[in-house]
Design a protein around this motif. Structure first.
Motif, PDB file in Angstrom:
ATOM      1  N   PRO A  23      42.727  48.856  90.745  1.00 61.30           N
ATOM      2  CA  PRO A  23      43.369  50.153  89.850  1.00 61.30           C
ATOM      3  C   PRO A  23      44.192  49.504  89.237  1.00 61.30           C
ATOM      4  CG  PRO A  23      42.889  50.176  92.222  1.00 61.30           C
ATOM      5  CD  PRO A  23      42.377  48.576  91.608  1.00 61.30           C
ATOM      6  N   GLN A  24      44.732  48.814  89.082  1.00 57.61           N
ATOM      7  CA  GLN A  24      46.162  47.822  89.147  1.00 57.61           C
ATOM      8  C   GLN A  24      45.720  47.853  87.521  1.00 57.61           C
ATOM      9  OE1 GLN A  24      48.171  44.552  90.295  1.00 57.61           O
ATOM     10  NE2 GLN A  24      49.918  44.228  88.726  1.00 57.61           N
ATOM     11  N   TYR A  27      44.684  50.926  85.352  1.00 60.59           N
ATOM     12  CA  TYR A  27      46.119  52.786  85.258  1.00 60.59           C
ATOM     13  C   TYR A  27      45.712  52.336  83.261  1.00 60.59           C
ATOM     14  CZ  TYR A  27      49.635  54.496  86.089  1.00 60.59           C
ATOM     15  OH  TYR A  27      50.826  55.999  85.478  1.00 60.59           O
ATOM     16  N   ALA A  30      42.995  53.051  81.547  1.00 60.91           N
ATOM     17  CA  ALA A  30      42.816  54.064  81.571  1.00 60.91           C
ATOM     18  C   ALA A  30      43.656  55.449  80.979  1.00 60.91           C
ATOM     19  CB  ALA A  30      42.829  54.895  82.768  1.00 60.91           C
ATOM     20  N   LEU A 100      38.450  51.183  93.461  1.00 60.19           N
ATOM     21  CA  LEU A 100      38.482  52.291  92.236  1.00 60.19           C
ATOM     22  C   LEU A 100      37.462  53.525  92.216  1.00 60.19           C
ATOM     23  CD1 LEU A 100      40.306  52.562  89.250  1.00 60.19           C
ATOM     24  CD2 LEU A 100      38.546  51.341  88.294  1.00 60.19           C
ATOM     25  N   ARG A 237      44.408  58.040  87.265  1.00 60.08           N
ATOM     26  CA  ARG A 237      45.723  57.763  86.858  1.00 60.08           C
ATOM     27  C   ARG A 237      46.889  57.977  87.853  1.00 60.08           C
ATOM     28  NH1 ARG A 237      47.534  54.661  82.596  1.00 60.08           N
ATOM     29  NH2 ARG A 237      49.416  56.684  82.549  1.00 60.08           N
ATOM     30  N   CYS A 238      46.726  59.781  87.883  1.00 60.98           N
ATOM     31  CA  CYS A 238      47.598  60.328  88.861  1.00 60.98           C
ATOM     32  C   CYS A 238      46.931  59.869  90.860  1.00 60.98           C
ATOM     33  CB  CYS A 238      47.223  61.838  89.024  1.00 60.98           C
ATOM     34  SG  CYS A 238      48.365  62.753  88.033  1.00 60.98           S
ATOM     35  N   ILE A 240      45.570  57.157  91.865  1.00 59.83           N
ATOM     36  CA  ILE A 240      45.509  55.810  91.584  1.00 59.83           C
ATOM     37  C   ILE A 240      47.837  55.402  91.628  1.00 59.83           C
ATOM     38  CG2 ILE A 240      46.167  53.075  90.487  1.00 59.83           C
ATOM     39  CD1 ILE A 240      43.918  53.864  88.719  1.00 59.83           C
ATOM     40  N   LEU A 241      48.076  56.059  91.135  1.00 56.91           N
ATOM     41  CA  LEU A 241      49.728  55.849  91.992  1.00 56.91           C
ATOM     42  C   LEU A 241      49.880  56.884  92.904  1.00 56.91           C
ATOM     43  CD1 LEU A 241      51.428  57.583  88.457  1.00 56.91           C
ATOM     44  CD2 LEU A 241      51.147  54.536  89.334  1.00 56.91           C
ATOM     45  N   GLU A 244      48.579  53.559  95.513  1.00 60.61           N
ATOM     46  CA  GLU A 244      49.447  53.338  95.297  1.00 60.61           C
ATOM     47  C   GLU A 244      50.511  52.333  95.244  1.00 60.61           C
ATOM     48  OE1 GLU A 244      47.067  49.333  94.194  1.00 60.61           O
ATOM     49  OE2 GLU A 244      45.716  50.843  95.698  1.00 60.61           O
ATOM     50  N   VAL A 250      53.346  49.178  91.534  1.00 63.39           N
ATOM     51  CA  VAL A 250      54.199  51.012  91.127  1.00 63.39           C
ATOM     52  C   VAL A 250      55.153  50.818  91.155  1.00 63.39           C
ATOM     53  CG1 VAL A 250      53.638  53.290  91.926  1.00 63.39           C
ATOM     54  CG2 VAL A 250      52.020  51.549  92.342  1.00 63.39           C
TER      55      VAL A 250
END
Length: 259
Positions: A23-24, A27, A30, A100, A237-238, A240-241, A244, A250
């Protein structure tokens, strides 16, 4: 079950792509991909609507009422394609246990529900002048309505479970069970005697509509495809934030944005 690679992955090729499973790492790209897809979708939608409303000829039987197909048909296509993609990423998440993949499935669901609702709504607008009714319990309409319930059920099920890993697994199982509805939607006009007309565009035969009509539909389909990808990436992206949020990267991202 554990997965092992039996051979070395060439540096700079395979490893470069595998890093985006994190995910990092995904991000940032994306965000760039989302902006590109949304920009392309806007341009293609403008071109497709212009072709559909100003270049395509008037239909001999339905008149100008048929022009709803330039929104209805691509939306119906995307409603099915997105569900298959959601089921695919759900399966990947279950088998490989990648975070992911499950996030991508979650990101796709609202956009799929939107296109399904759009297909049903525009279908009703088309059905009124064509069939004389806003809704009939036609096999294709009913199975498309079931698809909307599957999307909403997936979203509701994941929202009802606090543990995100358990929510991902439960949603994945529902997505995989519901995927059997996709061939039902597609083949319903062949399997049953329905009011809904057969496909005007098929990979197995030549198109039965005029070239400008076909071109307008295909351009609109590409526009909706690009929008679906862009919207899903923005939502990803939302997610993931959100998931994470306690990680160091983050925190560094938030600190950099604050400055």
């Amino acid at each position: 079950m554990s997965v092992h690679f039996t051979g070395a992955i060439p540096a700079g090729r395979g490893r470069r792509w595998l890093q985006f499973a994190s995910p990092q790492a995904f991000y940032g790209p994306a965000g760039a991909l989302a902006s590109l897809c949304l920009s392309v979708s806007l341009l293609l939608a403008a071109a497709g609507l212009y072709i559909g409303f100003f270049i395509a000829p008037t239909d001999a039987q339905q008149g100008d009422a048929y022009r709803i197909i330039f929104v209805h048909v691509p939306a119906a296509w995307l409603s099915m394609v997105i569900y298959v993609a959601m089921a695919f990423w759900s399966a990947v998440g279950l088998v490989v246990n990648t975070r992911l993949s499950a996030m991508m499935a979650s990101a796709l669901a609202p956009t799929g529900a939107l296109f399904t609702l759009l297909a049903l709504w525009t279908g009703a607008l088309w059905g009124k002048p064509t069939w004389g009714a806003w809704w009939v319990w036609d096999a294709r309409l009913t199975s498309e309505l079931l698809l909307l319930f599957l999307y909403l059920g997936f979203i509701a099920l994941q929202a009802a479970i606090d543990d995100k890993r358990r929510a991902d697994r439960a949603g994945a199982l529902l997505a995989l069970v519901g995927v059997v509805n996709i061939p039902v939607i597609y083949f319903s006009v062949k399997w049953w005697n329905t009011l809904h007309q057969g496909a005007s565009v098929s990979v197995a035969s030549a198109p039965t509509i005029a070239t400008p009509m076909l071109l307008g539909m295909l351009v609109m389909a590409l526009a909706m495809w690009a929008y679906a990808a862009g919207a899903a990436l923005v939502r990803l992206r939302c997610i993931i934030l959100e998931r994470e949020g306690n990680s160091a990267w983050v925190a560094r991202l938030a600190a950099g944005g604050a400055r």
